[in-house]
Motif scaffolding. Structure first.
Motif, PDB file in Angstrom:
ATOM      1  N   ASP A 154       6.403   5.607   6.124  1.00 14.04           N
ATOM      2  CA  ASP A 154       5.390   4.562   6.300  1.00 14.04           C
ATOM      3  C   ASP A 154       4.046   5.166   6.684  1.00 14.04           C
ATOM      4  O   ASP A 154       2.999   4.737   6.195  1.00 14.04           O
ATOM      5  CB  ASP A 154       5.860   3.570   7.356  1.00 14.04           C
ATOM      6  N   GLN A 155       4.070   6.178   7.537  1.00 17.10           N
ATOM      7  CA  GLN A 155       2.837   6.837   7.945  1.00 17.10           C
ATOM      8  C   GLN A 155       2.187   7.553   6.759  1.00 17.10           C
ATOM      9  O   GLN A 155       0.965   7.496   6.564  1.00 17.10           O
ATOM     10  CB  GLN A 155       3.117   7.851   9.064  1.00 17.10           C
ATOM     11  N   LEU A 156       3.021   8.214   5.955  1.00 12.65           N
ATOM     12  CA  LEU A 156       2.492   8.898   4.769  1.00 12.65           C
ATOM     13  C   LEU A 156       1.876   7.894   3.797  1.00 12.65           C
ATOM     14  O   LEU A 156       0.830   8.164   3.193  1.00 12.65           O
ATOM     15  CB  LEU A 156       3.606   9.687   4.083  1.00 12.65           C
ATOM     16  N   ARG A 157       2.506   6.746   3.663  1.00 11.46           N
ATOM     17  CA  ARG A 157       1.977   5.728   2.765  1.00 11.46           C
ATOM     18  C   ARG A 157       0.644   5.203   3.282  1.00 11.46           C
ATOM     19  O   ARG A 157      -0.314   5.039   2.512  1.00 11.46           O
ATOM     20  CB  ARG A 157       2.987   4.577   2.607  1.00 11.46           C
ATOM     21  N   ARG A 158       0.569   4.935   4.581  1.00 17.91           N
ATOM     22  CA  ARG A 158      -0.675   4.422   5.158  1.00 17.91           C
ATOM     23  C   ARG A 158      -1.800   5.454   5.108  1.00 17.91           C
ATOM     24  O   ARG A 158      -2.973   5.098   5.076  1.00 17.91           O
ATOM     25  CB  ARG A 158      -0.431   3.964   6.598  1.00 17.91           C
ATOM     26  N   ASN A 159      -1.431   6.732   5.099  1.00 20.22           N
ATOM     27  CA  ASN A 159      -2.434   7.791   5.024  1.00 20.22           C
ATOM     28  C   ASN A 159      -2.829   8.116   3.586  1.00 20.22           C
ATOM     29  O   ASN A 159      -3.650   9.006   3.348  1.00 20.22           O
ATOM     30  CB  ASN A 159      -1.918   9.066   5.698  1.00 20.22           C
ATOM     31  N   GLY A 160      -2.236   7.402   2.622  1.00 25.38           N
ATOM     32  CA  GLY A 160      -2.567   7.642   1.234  1.00 25.38           C
ATOM     33  C   GLY A 160      -1.911   8.856   0.629  1.00 25.38           C
ATOM     34  O   GLY A 160      -2.267   9.287  -0.476  1.00 25.38           O
ATOM     35  N   GLU A 161      -0.905   9.415   1.337  1.00 27.39           N
ATOM     36  CA  GLU A 161      -0.215  10.596   0.836  1.00 27.39           C
ATOM     37  C   GLU A 161       0.980  10.233  -0.043  1.00 27.39           C
ATOM     38  O   GLU A 161       1.524  11.082  -0.740  1.00 27.39           O
ATOM     39  CB  GLU A 161       0.270  11.457   2.013  1.00 27.39           C
ATOM     40  N   LEU A 162       1.386   8.975  -0.003  1.00 28.93           N
ATOM     41  CA  LEU A 162       2.561   8.533  -0.740  1.00 28.93           C
ATOM     42  C   LEU A 162       2.250   7.198  -1.386  1.00 28.93           C
ATOM     43  O   LEU A 162       1.866   6.250  -0.700  1.00 28.93           O
ATOM     44  CB  LEU A 162       3.757   8.395   0.218  1.00 28.93           C
ATOM     45  N   ASP A 163       2.408   7.119  -2.693  1.00 32.47           N
ATOM     46  CA  ASP A 163       2.092   5.894  -3.430  1.00 32.47           C
ATOM     47  C   ASP A 163       3.395   5.237  -3.850  1.00 32.47           C
ATOM     48  O   ASP A 163       3.980   5.565  -4.881  1.00 32.47           O
ATOM     49  CB  ASP A 163       1.230   6.231  -4.653  1.00 32.47           C
ATOM     50  N   VAL A 164       3.890   4.321  -3.020  1.00 32.64           N
ATOM     51  CA  VAL A 164       5.161   3.657  -3.277  1.00 32.64           C
ATOM     52  C   VAL A 164       5.066   2.200  -2.849  1.00 32.64           C
ATOM     53  O   VAL A 164       4.127   1.801  -2.158  1.00 32.64           O
ATOM     54  CB  VAL A 164       6.333   4.328  -2.505  1.00 32.64           C
ATOM     55  N   GLY A 165       6.062   1.422  -3.286  1.00 36.96           N
ATOM     56  CA  GLY A 165       6.155   0.045  -2.830  1.00 36.96           C
ATOM     57  C   GLY A 165       6.921  -0.025  -1.528  1.00 36.96           C
ATOM     58  O   GLY A 165       7.058   0.964  -0.806  1.00 36.96           O
ATOM     59  N   SER A 166       7.459  -1.204  -1.240  1.00 39.04           N
ATOM     60  CA  SER A 166       8.245  -1.385  -0.027  1.00 39.04           C
ATOM     61  C   SER A 166       9.505  -0.531  -0.094  1.00 39.04           C
ATOM     62  O   SER A 166      10.185  -0.483  -1.122  1.00 39.04           O
ATOM     63  CB  SER A 166       8.622  -2.865   0.137  1.00 39.04           C
ATOM     64  N   LEU A 167       9.815   0.161   0.984  1.00 37.74           N
ATOM     65  CA  LEU A 167      10.955   1.067   1.012  1.00 37.74           C
ATOM     66  C   LEU A 167      12.002   0.604   2.014  1.00 37.74           C
ATOM     67  O   LEU A 167      11.677   0.029   3.047  1.00 37.74           O
ATOM     68  CB  LEU A 167      10.502   2.488   1.392  1.00 37.74           C
TER      69      LEU A 167
END
Length: 200
Positions: A154-167
């Motif tokens: 979740d942190q990686l997604r919020r930082n723009g490092e991970l482009d994914v949907g809900s996990l």
């Protein structure tokens, strides 16, 4: 330590008690440990349910389910991903910072430290004595690992490092006997009580 001395307790449990206004929690933890002999894992669940309940009450809105059932939906191992996501969405819609609240949840090690260091309660035990206690410890460890992985992603997604949907993170454990090579999901091994090579 009494509730009046609470400001002197700087551990994670003490901070949660202050932040969420959980007066009386120390007395409850002491009573349920010394009188009811609750496990540290169960006391962590008690603490986390109180934290969640206070967050729901402070939001001053109707949320489907009581704190215990909502906590189970957020953390239970057997909860369907759709159910967990739906509950999180309801809480977020109600204005509750679900990530912030779950970050304030405590582990059984944190509870142990609070009881021993802040409340001067003996937390020594003889260790795991039966399948039920062993299952609880394993389930707690698996839930902790899932939470760590989920928060990291979740942190990686919020930082723009991970482009994914809900996990939805699931973590399974398999046990392999080094003598015969038989492999089992941990739940199956606990249910069986023995490896296949011991049944011959």
């Amino acid at each position: 330590m009494t509730d009046d001395e609470l400001d002197h307790c700087g551990c994670k449990v003490g901070r949660a008690i202050d932040a969420y206004g959980l007066r009386g929690l120390d007395a409850e933890l002491r009573d349920r440990r010394e009188r009811d002999d609750l496990s540290l894992r169960a006391l962590a669940n008690v603490t986390n349910t109180r934290i969640l309940g206070a967050a729901m009450e402070n939001a001053d809105v109707d949320v489907v389910g009581d704190p215990s059932s909502v906590y189970e939906a957020l953390t239970g191992d057997d909860v369907a991903p759709e159910r967990r996501a739906d509950v999180r969405d309801q809480l977020n819609y109600a204005g509750i910072d679900v990530t912030g609240v779950t970050d304030d949840f405590v582990s059984h090690q944190t509870v142990r430290a609070h009881l021993a260091d802040c409340l001067d309660i003996d937390t020594s035990r003889q260790g795991v004595t039966d399948i039920t206690e062993g299952r609880e410890v394993i389930e707690w460890a698996r839930g902790r690992d899932e939470h760590i992985v989920d928060q990291t992603l979740d942190q990686l997604r919020r930082n723009g490092e991970l482009d994914v949907g809900s996990l939805d993170v699931t973590h399974s454990v398999r046990i392999t006997c080094t003598e015969c090579g038989s492999s089992y999901p941990v739940e199956e091994l606990l249910d069986r009580g023995r490896c296949a090579c011991r049944e011959k």
